[in-house]
Design a protein around this motif. Structure first.
Motif, short mmCIF file in Angstrom:
data_model
loop_
_atom_site.label_atom_id
_atom_site.label_comp_id
_atom_site.label_asym_id
_atom_site.label_seq_id
_atom_site.Cartn_x
_atom_site.Cartn_y
_atom_site.Cartn_z
N PRO A 131 0.80 -1.24 0.00
CA PRO A 131 0.00 0.00 0.00
C PRO A 131 0.82 1.28 0.00
O PRO A 131 0.29 2.35 -0.33
CB PRO A 131 -0.85 -0.12 1.27
N ARG A 132 2.09 1.20 0.36
CA ARG A 132 2.95 2.39 0.36
C ARG A 132 3.64 2.61 -0.97
O ARG A 132 4.24 3.67 -1.21
CB ARG A 132 3.99 2.28 1.48
N ASN A 133 3.60 1.62 -1.86
CA ASN A 133 4.17 1.81 -3.19
C ASN A 133 3.17 2.49 -4.11
O ASN A 133 1.98 2.54 -3.83
CB ASN A 133 4.65 0.47 -3.75
N LYS A 134 3.67 3.02 -5.22
CA LYS A 134 2.85 3.89 -6.07
C LYS A 134 2.43 3.19 -7.36
O LYS A 134 3.24 2.54 -8.03
CB LYS A 134 3.64 5.16 -6.43
N PRO A 135 1.15 3.34 -7.76
CA PRO A 135 0.66 2.76 -9.01
C PRO A 135 1.38 3.36 -10.23
O PRO A 135 1.80 4.53 -10.21
CB PRO A 135 -0.82 3.12 -9.03
N ASP A 136 1.48 2.58 -11.29
CA ASP A 136 2.19 3.02 -12.49
C ASP A 136 1.60 4.30 -13.07
O ASP A 136 2.35 5.19 -13.50
CB ASP A 136 2.15 1.93 -13.56
N ASP A 137 0.27 4.42 -13.08
CA ASP A 137 -0.32 5.61 -13.70
C ASP A 137 0.02 6.88 -12.91
O ASP A 137 0.21 7.95 -13.50
CB ASP A 137 -1.83 5.46 -13.89
N ALA A 138 0.12 6.76 -11.59
CA ALA A 138 0.50 7.92 -10.78
C ALA A 138 1.96 8.30 -11.04
O ALA A 138 2.30 9.49 -11.14
CB ALA A 138 0.29 7.61 -9.30
N ILE A 139 2.83 7.29 -11.16
CA ILE A 139 4.24 7.56 -11.45
C ILE A 139 4.37 8.26 -12.80
O ILE A 139 5.09 9.26 -12.94
CB ILE A 139 5.05 6.24 -11.44
N LYS A 140 3.68 7.76 -13.79
CA LYS A 140 3.78 8.34 -15.14
C LYS A 140 3.20 9.75 -15.19
O LYS A 140 3.74 10.62 -15.89
CB LYS A 140 3.07 7.42 -16.14
N LYS A 176 4.62 15.77 -15.49
CA LYS A 176 4.71 17.13 -14.96
C LYS A 176 6.15 17.50 -14.58
O LYS A 176 6.39 18.56 -14.01
CB LYS A 176 3.80 17.28 -13.75
N GLY A 177 7.12 16.63 -14.88
CA GLY A 177 8.52 16.95 -14.65
C GLY A 177 9.11 16.43 -13.36
O GLY A 177 10.24 16.80 -13.01
N GLY A 178 8.38 15.58 -12.63
CA GLY A 178 8.86 15.10 -11.34
C GLY A 178 9.80 13.90 -11.44
O GLY A 178 10.13 13.41 -12.52
N ILE A 179 10.22 13.44 -10.26
CA ILE A 179 11.09 12.25 -10.17
C ILE A 179 10.54 11.31 -9.09
O ILE A 179 9.74 11.72 -8.24
CB ILE A 179 12.56 12.61 -9.84
N ILE A 180 11.01 10.08 -9.13
CA ILE A 180 10.73 9.12 -8.05
C ILE A 180 12.05 8.62 -7.50
O ILE A 180 12.95 8.25 -8.25
CB ILE A 180 9.84 7.95 -8.53
N GLY A 181 12.17 8.65 -6.17
CA GLY A 181 13.37 8.15 -5.51
C GLY A 181 13.19 6.70 -5.11
O GLY A 181 12.36 6.40 -4.24
N ILE A 183 9.87 4.90 -17.09
CA ILE A 183 9.72 6.35 -17.21
C ILE A 183 10.95 7.07 -17.75
O ILE A 183 10.92 8.28 -17.96
CB ILE A 183 9.35 6.96 -15.83
N GLY A 184 12.05 6.36 -17.97
CA GLY A 184 13.23 6.98 -18.53
C GLY A 184 14.24 7.40 -17.49
O GLY A 184 13.91 7.64 -16.32
N ILE A 185 15.47 7.54 -17.93
CA ILE A 185 16.60 7.79 -17.05
C ILE A 185 16.52 9.14 -16.34
O ILE A 185 17.08 9.32 -15.25
CB ILE A 185 17.93 7.69 -17.83
N ASP A 186 15.80 10.12 -16.92
CA ASP A 186 15.80 11.47 -16.38
C ASP A 186 14.86 11.67 -15.20
O ASP A 186 14.77 12.79 -14.67
CB ASP A 186 15.41 12.47 -17.48
N HIS A 187 14.16 10.62 -14.80
CA HIS A 187 13.16 10.78 -13.74
C HIS A 187 13.32 9.80 -12.58
O HIS A 187 12.42 9.66 -11.76
CB HIS A 187 11.76 10.66 -14.34
N VAL A 188 14.49 9.16 -12.51
CA VAL A 188 14.75 8.18 -11.45
C VAL A 188 15.87 8.69 -10.55
O VAL A 188 16.93 9.11 -11.03
CB VAL A 188 15.12 6.81 -12.04
N SER A 189 15.62 8.66 -9.25
CA SER A 189 16.61 9.08 -8.26
C SER A 189 16.67 8.04 -7.15
O SER A 189 16.08 6.97 -7.26
CB SER A 189 16.26 10.46 -7.70
#
Length: 329
Positions: A193-202, A207-212, A242-248
């Protein structure tokens, strides 16, 4: 660590998008051993305004006492300065808006005191919206919309890691600046339940965000049996999605935290709610068990075949770009 990866790690801007350790000189020394340029350090979770102010007072004393190894970060320039000085920059972050209580104006007070990242909700509902463990997620409240708009104006980065699904999607839509998941993994890889659904991540990425990517064992498929390789599998999964530019990297390190701490944060205010269950003791993935091991990620990413330029993005460059986009310089 091999000499090539050590040189890369030493030269790069290295940022952990979130740690929530039991802060001490030993933890700060571990950050230095791990070569961390800056860390988003949680300074408020369930605390109210006065309690959070007391936490900030503690940190101000820590900056004086440990000025040889840590320093406060309020701007991107401060992160660059920390790198030049060989210190770890401390970014003040909240994992909840409980410290704001019911007063929008307190946001500007905290911004003035150096707070640069705020998560809208923790596991439970608050005046802003719903947490990821709430029975019903009715989305962002009217007050929550005002909070998002004011955070945009001030230049405080919005974190949605623990936020309920509808509240997450609402916040992404309302925010005029990029928002982030500082420490979360994909729910499609590990159904928690603490992990994020794919559609929310995308949508966040659109909008230019990242996921750590998060090392916390319950959020990994192998749990307490995970190694650094299983953690890299999460990074691979996200890069492919989501591509290399959005993963941290947002480790969620909890160094030296006692069991009572987890009982407090995972139960929250409701003693009858669906608190997360954890196996104690928690065992972070072998090879990345604490801040001192952070440089192992650079070596592991090189071994896995990532280009040096892409590794620089993952270990710090991507979140630094978001800071530039959001923080008022």
């Amino acid at each position: 660590m091999e000499s090539g990866s050590r040189k890369l790690h030493d030269e790069a801007i290295v940022i952990d998008c979130l740690e929530i350790s039991n802060w001490s000189e030993n933890v700060f020394q571990n950050m230095r051993r791990g070569g961390l340029t800056a860390v988003n350090c949680t300074i408020s979770i369930l605390e109210n305004f006065r309690q959070t102010i007391n936490n900030i007072a503690w940190w101000n004393q820590a900056f004086n006492k440990h000025c040889d190894i840590i320093m406060p970060v309020k701007t991107v320039g401060d992160i660059q300065k920390a790198k030049e000085l060989g210190k770890t920059g401390i970014i003040f972050g909240f994992q909840n808006t409980s410290a704001i209580e019911d007063d929008l104006n307190l946001l500007s007070i905290f911004h003035g005191l150096g707070v640069r990242v705020i998560q809208l909700t923790y596991m439970e509902a608050n005046l802003v919206g719903q947490g990821c463990l709430e029975r019903i997620d009715s989305g962002l409240t009217n007050f929550g919309i005002e909070i998002v708009e004011e955070m945009n104006r001030l230049g405080i980065l919005i974190d949605l890691s623990h936020v309920g699904y509808q509240t997450t999607m609402d916040a992404i839509k309302v925010s005029k600046k990029p928002v982030v998941f500082t420490h979360a993994n994909p729910k499609s890889l590990c159904d928690h339940p603490r992990n994020k659904p794919d559609d929310a991540i995308k949508e966040l990425v659109r909008k230019g965000g990242i996921i750590g990517a998060n090392v916390f064992p319950p959020f990994l498929p192998a749990g307490n049996n995970s190694t650094i390789n299983e953690f890299l599998d999460v990074i691979d999964y996200l890069v492919n999605m989501i591509g290399i530019d959005h993963v941290s990297i947002g480790t969620d390190f909890t160094e030296a935290q006692p069991k009572e701490f987890f009982d407090w944060i995972l139960t929250g205010k409701s003693k009858k709610g669906p608190a997360l269950k954890l196996d104690h003791p928690l065992k972070n993935p072998a090879g990345i068990q604490g801040a001192a091991d952070f440089s192992n990620l650079t070596e592991a990413l090189l071994i896995r075949g990532y280009a040096e330029s892409d590794i620089r993005k993952i270990i710090g460059g991507n979140i630094l770009r978001v800071f530039r986009d959001v923080w008022v310089q």
